[in-house]
Design a protein around this motif. Structure first.
Motif, PDB file in Angstrom:
ATOM      1  N   MET A   1       3.625  17.400  -6.909  1.00  0.00           N
ATOM      2  CA  MET A   1       2.807  16.196  -6.781  1.00  0.00           C
ATOM      3  C   MET A   1       1.364  16.603  -6.501  1.00  0.00           C
ATOM      4  SD  MET A   1       3.244  12.963  -4.178  1.00  0.00           S
ATOM      5  CE  MET A   1       4.752  12.435  -4.964  1.00  0.00           C
ATOM      6  N   SER A   2       0.405  16.032  -7.267  1.00  0.00           N
ATOM      7  CA  SER A   2      -0.995  16.363  -7.057  1.00  0.00           C
ATOM      8  C   SER A   2      -1.466  15.807  -5.724  1.00  0.00           C
ATOM      9  CB  SER A   2      -1.849  15.785  -8.194  1.00  0.00           C
ATOM     10  OG  SER A   2      -2.039  14.397  -8.019  1.00  0.00           O
ATOM     11  N   THR A   3      -2.567  16.374  -5.214  1.00  0.00           N
ATOM     12  CA  THR A   3      -3.115  15.879  -3.953  1.00  0.00           C
ATOM     13  C   THR A   3      -3.593  14.438  -4.094  1.00  0.00           C
ATOM     14  OG1 THR A   3      -5.227  16.899  -4.577  1.00  0.00           O
ATOM     15  CG2 THR A   3      -3.775  18.153  -3.110  1.00  0.00           C
ATOM     16  N   LEU A   4      -4.061  14.053  -5.272  1.00  0.00           N
ATOM     17  CA  LEU A   4      -4.481  12.672  -5.490  1.00  0.00           C
ATOM     18  C   LEU A   4      -3.296  11.718  -5.411  1.00  0.00           C
ATOM     19  CD1 LEU A   4      -7.157  13.008  -8.324  1.00  0.00           C
ATOM     20  CD2 LEU A   4      -7.521  12.207  -5.977  1.00  0.00           C
ATOM     21  N   LEU A   5      -2.137  12.157  -5.876  1.00  0.00           N
ATOM     22  CA  LEU A   5      -0.943  11.318  -5.718  1.00  0.00           C
ATOM     23  C   LEU A   5      -0.579  11.156  -4.254  1.00  0.00           C
ATOM     24  CD1 LEU A   5       1.372  12.385  -8.681  1.00  0.00           C
ATOM     25  CD2 LEU A   5       0.473  10.109  -8.235  1.00  0.00           C
ATOM     26  N   ASN A   6      -0.802  12.198  -3.471  1.00  0.00           N
ATOM     27  CA  ASN A   6      -0.571  12.077  -2.029  1.00  0.00           C
ATOM     28  C   ASN A   6      -1.492  11.029  -1.424  1.00  0.00           C
ATOM     29  OD1 ASN A   6       1.474  14.013  -1.781  1.00  0.00           O
ATOM     30  ND2 ASN A   6       0.001  15.689  -1.695  1.00  0.00           N
ATOM     31  N   VAL A   7      -2.753  11.038  -1.840  1.00  0.00           N
ATOM     32  CA  VAL A   7      -3.705  10.035  -1.362  1.00  0.00           C
ATOM     33  C   VAL A   7      -3.256   8.641  -1.795  1.00  0.00           C
ATOM     34  CG1 VAL A   7      -6.076   9.189  -1.545  1.00  0.00           C
ATOM     35  CG2 VAL A   7      -5.641  11.651  -1.355  1.00  0.00           C
ATOM     36  N   ALA A   8      -2.800   8.512  -3.047  1.00  0.00           N
ATOM     37  CA  ALA A   8      -2.390   7.211  -3.582  1.00  0.00           C
ATOM     38  C   ALA A   8      -1.156   6.654  -2.889  1.00  0.00           C
ATOM     39  CB  ALA A   8      -2.132   7.327  -5.085  1.00  0.00           C
ATOM     40  N   GLN A   9      -0.345   7.531  -2.335  1.00  0.00           N
ATOM     41  CA  GLN A   9       0.866   7.091  -1.648  1.00  0.00           C
ATOM     42  C   GLN A   9       0.566   6.473  -0.285  1.00  0.00           C
ATOM     43  OE1 GLN A   9       4.015   7.025  -2.574  1.00  0.00           O
ATOM     44  NE2 GLN A   9       4.086   8.275  -4.423  1.00  0.00           N
ATOM     45  N   GLN A  10      -0.596   6.743   0.252  1.00  0.00           N
ATOM     46  CA  GLN A  10      -0.939   6.245   1.579  1.00  0.00           C
ATOM     47  C   GLN A  10      -1.137   4.727   1.532  1.00  0.00           C
ATOM     48  OE1 GLN A  10      -4.302   8.546   3.000  1.00  0.00           O
ATOM     49  NE2 GLN A  10      -3.299  10.485   2.447  1.00  0.00           N
ATOM     50  N   GLY A  11      -0.396   4.021   2.374  1.00  0.00           N
ATOM     51  CA  GLY A  11      -0.501   2.565   2.383  1.00  0.00           C
ATOM     52  C   GLY A  11       0.073   1.901   1.149  1.00  0.00           C
ATOM     53  N   LEU A  12       0.944   2.604   0.420  1.00  0.00           N
ATOM     54  CA  LEU A  12       1.462   2.072  -0.833  1.00  0.00           C
ATOM     55  C   LEU A  12       2.300   0.807  -0.627  1.00  0.00           C
ATOM     56  CD1 LEU A  12       1.534   2.572  -3.901  1.00  0.00           C
ATOM     57  CD2 LEU A  12       3.609   3.924  -3.548  1.00  0.00           C
ATOM     58  N   ASP A  13       2.965   0.694   0.503  1.00  0.00           N
ATOM     59  CA  ASP A  13       3.785  -0.502   0.753  1.00  0.00           C
ATOM     60  C   ASP A  13       2.934  -1.774   0.687  1.00  0.00           C
ATOM     61  OD1 ASP A  13       6.029   1.033   1.040  1.00  0.00           O
ATOM     62  OD2 ASP A  13       6.073   0.961   3.228  1.00  0.00           O
ATOM     63  N   GLU A  14       1.719  -1.697   1.197  1.00  0.00           N
ATOM     64  CA  GLU A  14       0.836  -2.868   1.145  1.00  0.00           C
ATOM     65  C   GLU A  14       0.458  -3.203  -0.293  1.00  0.00           C
ATOM     66  OE1 GLU A  14      -3.427  -4.537   2.929  1.00  0.00           O
ATOM     67  OE2 GLU A  14      -2.938  -2.396   3.051  1.00  0.00           O
ATOM     68  N   ILE A  15       0.181  -2.189  -1.102  1.00  0.00           N
ATOM     69  CA  ILE A  15      -0.199  -2.413  -2.503  1.00  0.00           C
ATOM     70  C   ILE A  15       0.979  -3.008  -3.278  1.00  0.00           C
ATOM     71  CG2 ILE A  15      -1.025  -1.328  -4.617  1.00  0.00           C
ATOM     72  CD1 ILE A  15      -3.058  -1.514  -2.301  1.00  0.00           C
ATOM     73  N   ILE A  16       2.192  -2.535  -3.013  1.00  0.00           N
ATOM     74  CA  ILE A  16       3.380  -3.104  -3.652  1.00  0.00           C
ATOM     75  C   ILE A  16       3.533  -4.570  -3.266  1.00  0.00           C
ATOM     76  CG2 ILE A  16       5.906  -3.045  -3.714  1.00  0.00           C
ATOM     77  CD1 ILE A  16       5.730   0.004  -3.429  1.00  0.00           C
ATOM     78  N   ALA A  17       3.306  -4.871  -1.987  1.00  0.00           N
ATOM     79  CA  ALA A  17       3.427  -6.255  -1.521  1.00  0.00           C
ATOM     80  C   ALA A  17       2.392  -7.148  -2.192  1.00  0.00           C
ATOM     81  CB  ALA A  17       3.269  -6.310   0.000  1.00  0.00           C
ATOM     82  N   ILE A  18       1.176  -6.650  -2.363  1.00  0.00           N
ATOM     83  CA  ILE A  18       0.131  -7.420  -3.057  1.00  0.00           C
ATOM     84  C   ILE A  18       0.544  -7.667  -4.498  1.00  0.00           C
ATOM     85  CG2 ILE A  18      -2.233  -7.355  -3.913  1.00  0.00           C
ATOM     86  CD1 ILE A  18      -2.916  -5.667  -1.396  1.00  0.00           C
ATOM     87  N   ARG A  19       1.023  -6.627  -5.153  1.00  0.00           N
ATOM     88  CA  ARG A  19       1.435  -6.753  -6.556  1.00  0.00           C
ATOM     89  C   ARG A  19       2.517  -7.802  -6.722  1.00  0.00           C
ATOM     90  NH1 ARG A  19       5.326  -6.966 -10.449  1.00  0.00           N
ATOM     91  NH2 ARG A  19       6.599  -5.527  -9.245  1.00  0.00           N
ATOM     92  N   ARG A  20       3.514  -7.770  -5.857  1.00  0.00           N
ATOM     93  CA  ARG A  20       4.622  -8.722  -5.966  1.00  0.00           C
ATOM     94  C   ARG A  20       4.196 -10.145  -5.593  1.00  0.00           C
ATOM     95  NH1 ARG A  20       9.957  -5.252  -3.901  1.00  0.00           N
ATOM     96  NH2 ARG A  20       9.752  -3.632  -5.515  1.00  0.00           N
ATOM     97  N   ASP A  21       3.258 -10.265  -4.665  1.00  0.00           N
ATOM     98  CA  ASP A  21       2.736 -11.590  -4.323  1.00  0.00           C
ATOM     99  C   ASP A  21       1.994 -12.197  -5.513  1.00  0.00           C
ATOM    100  OD1 ASP A  21       1.819 -13.718  -2.309  1.00  0.00           O
ATOM    101  OD2 ASP A  21      -0.093 -12.914  -3.030  1.00  0.00           O
ATOM    102  N   ILE A  22       1.172 -11.382  -6.177  1.00  0.00           N
ATOM    103  CA  ILE A  22       0.456 -11.870  -7.361  1.00  0.00           C
ATOM    104  C   ILE A  22       1.440 -12.225  -8.468  1.00  0.00           C
ATOM    105  CG2 ILE A  22      -1.156 -11.207  -9.193  1.00  0.00           C
ATOM    106  CD1 ILE A  22      -2.634  -9.518  -7.096  1.00  0.00           C
ATOM    107  N   HIS A  23       2.485 -11.408  -8.617  1.00  0.00           N
ATOM    108  CA  HIS A  23       3.492 -11.692  -9.644  1.00  0.00           C
ATOM    109  C   HIS A  23       4.179 -13.030  -9.380  1.00  0.00           C
ATOM    110  CE1 HIS A  23       6.335 -10.442 -12.848  1.00  0.00           C
ATOM    111  NE2 HIS A  23       7.150 -11.263 -12.190  1.00  0.00           N
ATOM    112  N   ALA A  24       4.454 -13.320  -8.120  1.00  0.00           N
ATOM    113  CA  ALA A  24       5.155 -14.559  -7.773  1.00  0.00           C
ATOM    114  C   ALA A  24       4.283 -15.796  -7.939  1.00  0.00           C
ATOM    115  CB  ALA A  24       5.660 -14.480  -6.337  1.00  0.00           C
ATOM    116  N   HIS A  25       2.959 -15.598  -8.014  1.00  0.00           N
ATOM    117  CA  HIS A  25       2.037 -16.732  -8.112  1.00  0.00           C
ATOM    118  C   HIS A  25       1.108 -16.539  -9.314  1.00  0.00           C
ATOM    119  CE1 HIS A  25       3.276 -16.550  -3.843  1.00  0.00           C
ATOM    120  NE2 HIS A  25       3.295 -17.869  -3.948  1.00  0.00           N
ATOM    121  N   PRO A  26       1.645 -16.557 -10.535  1.00  0.00           N
ATOM    122  CA  PRO A  26       0.835 -16.294 -11.730  1.00  0.00           C
ATOM    123  C   PRO A  26      -0.126 -17.436 -12.037  1.00  0.00           C
ATOM    124  CG  PRO A  26       3.021 -17.030 -12.363  1.00  0.00           C
ATOM    125  CD  PRO A  26       3.047 -16.882 -10.868  1.00  0.00           C
ATOM    126  N   GLU A  27      -1.285 -17.058 -12.561  1.00  0.00           N
ATOM    127  CA  GLU A  27      -2.294 -18.046 -12.949  1.00  0.00           C
ATOM    128  C   GLU A  27      -2.845 -17.690 -14.329  1.00  0.00           C
ATOM    129  OE1 GLU A  27      -4.415 -19.309  -8.830  1.00  0.00           O
ATOM    130  OE2 GLU A  27      -4.496 -17.165  -9.311  1.00  0.00           O
TER     131      GLU A  27
END
Length: 400
Positions: free
Chosen positions: A1-27
């Protein structure tokens, strides 16, 4: 895994939650008020400078590097959903009947937000990054609308980069190509008009529009095969056919509509398709004593990647996943994206990110009622954006 992927993994749960919230409320396009508000709120909470209301619902976040530098780049994600009813039995499935994120724009938005947070936390680069959240990519002209409101004059970009989910590629891979990559996307509509009449007692006294339609549809199939060189590429497809009444089967309709899509990779072919569609419609209508009203229009221009910017994009993706997972000469695609308009004003490149494909809920291709952006892709997209900042602005993100 690249070091940038390590950086991207930080706080990923919040980003997943944002993505799923937007998916549930499409505009839909130019209606992304809730989505834009979520984006603006998150950006501000991370200390990002925010400008709202560009082309109605567009948002731009600006992160300035801590090291001096005059260069600036734009990273673009689209926000809008489609008029499709979702068939997925997922906890985050669309809560809006007849609307869903069937093209991955929820994921595009989330990946750019993830990059924004990482950049804001560690702006270790030279110059400026503009994070462009575009409305109305799905055939409504969101990119031209932002450009008409002086996007690049207000937020100068030496280069502009876009990215899109691509189920045909596996997760953890990327693909792009220099120069022409995606087609111009157009539409046509033909309204045939005749006398109508009794299909049982008096067909000989009527203009039979079904005959006109049959000849016209068959004639469309020869436009590409007999007007373009075999080495060229274009598409003409019928997507709508409407006439008559299912409860009046003895009545020959007085009006019949045929509509569809056109795809081409250069202006000359665009003109050819329009000319031949019009000629076919008028000729076949006249042969039966009917008339034809033809309308053709284009939703986006061909997408051309700047060669040197494409090399930068390939290098950025390679830093994330290695050369074996990056295709730098992907075949041309007859899909369209209005990001092409931005590339007409600034050099840059468009990248496809592998989403993977499977059957059932969350699988299939884009524009399918079963499609759902694959959350496993999020860190790869975030890392790619960060890698581009490293490449373009001398960034040290993920480096010791």
């Amino acid at each position: 895994m690249s070091t940038l992927l390590n950086v991207a993994q930080q706080g990923l749960d919040e980003i997943i939650a944002i993505r799923r919230d937007i998916h549930a409320h499409p505009e839909l396009g130019f209606e992304e008020t809730r989505t834009a508000a979520v984006i603006a709120e998150k950006l501000r909470s991370w200390g990002v400078e925010v400008t709202e209301g560009i082309a109605t619902t567009g948002v731009v976040g600006t992160v300035r590097g801590r090291r001096a530098g005059a260069r600036s780049i734009g990273l673009r994600a689209d926000m809008d959903a489609l008029s499709i009813g979702e068939s997925n039995a997922l906890a985050h499935a669309s809560k809006v009947p007849g609307r869903m994120h069937a093209c991955g724009h929820d994921g595009h938005t989330a990946m750019l937000l993830g990059a924004a947070r990482a950049l804001a936390e560690n702006p270790d680069f030279e110059g400026t990054v503009h994070l462009i959240f575009q409305p109305a990519e799905e055939a409504l002209g969101g990119a031209p609308a932002m450009l008409q409101e002086q996007l690049f004059e207000r937020f100068p970009c030496d280069r502009i980069f876009g990215m899109h989910s691509y189920p045909a590629l596996p997760v953890g891979s990327f693909g792009t190509r220099p120069k022409e990559m995606m087609a111009a996307s157009g539409r046509f509509r033909v309204v045939f008009k005749g006398s109508g009449g009794h299909g049982g007692e008096g067909p000989h006294r009527s203009n039979d529009l079904s005959v006109v339609a049959a000849h016209f549809i068959l004639g469309l199939q020869s436009i590409v095969s007999r007007n373009l060189a075999p080495t060229e590429s274009a598409v003409v497809s019928v997507g709508h056919l409407g006439a008559g009444d299912a409860k009046a089967l003895s009545v020959m309709p007085a009006e019949l509509t045929i509509a569809g899509t056109m795809r081409a990779f250069n202006p000359q072919t665009q003109t050819l398709l329009e000319t031949r569609i019009r000629a076919h419609a008028e000729t076949y209508a006249q042969s039966e004593g009917a008339t034809a009203e033809v309308t053709c229009w284009w939703l986006c221009v061909p997408l051309f990647n700047t060669p040197d910017a494409t090399l930068t994009a390939v290098s950025a993706a390679t830093d994330v996943v290695g050369p074996q997972a990056v295709q730098d000469d992907l075949p041309r695609i007859t899909a369209g994206d209005d990001f092409a308009y931005m590339l007409h004003q600034r050099p840059g490149a468009y990248m496809l990110i592998g989403n993977g494909r499977h059957d059932g809920d969350g699988g299939g291709n884009v524009h399918s009622p079963h499609y759902d952006f694959n959350d496993k892709v999020l860190p790869y997209g975030i890392a790619y954006w960060l890698s581009l900042v490293n490449q373009e602005l001398g960034g040290r993100l993920g480096r010791a």
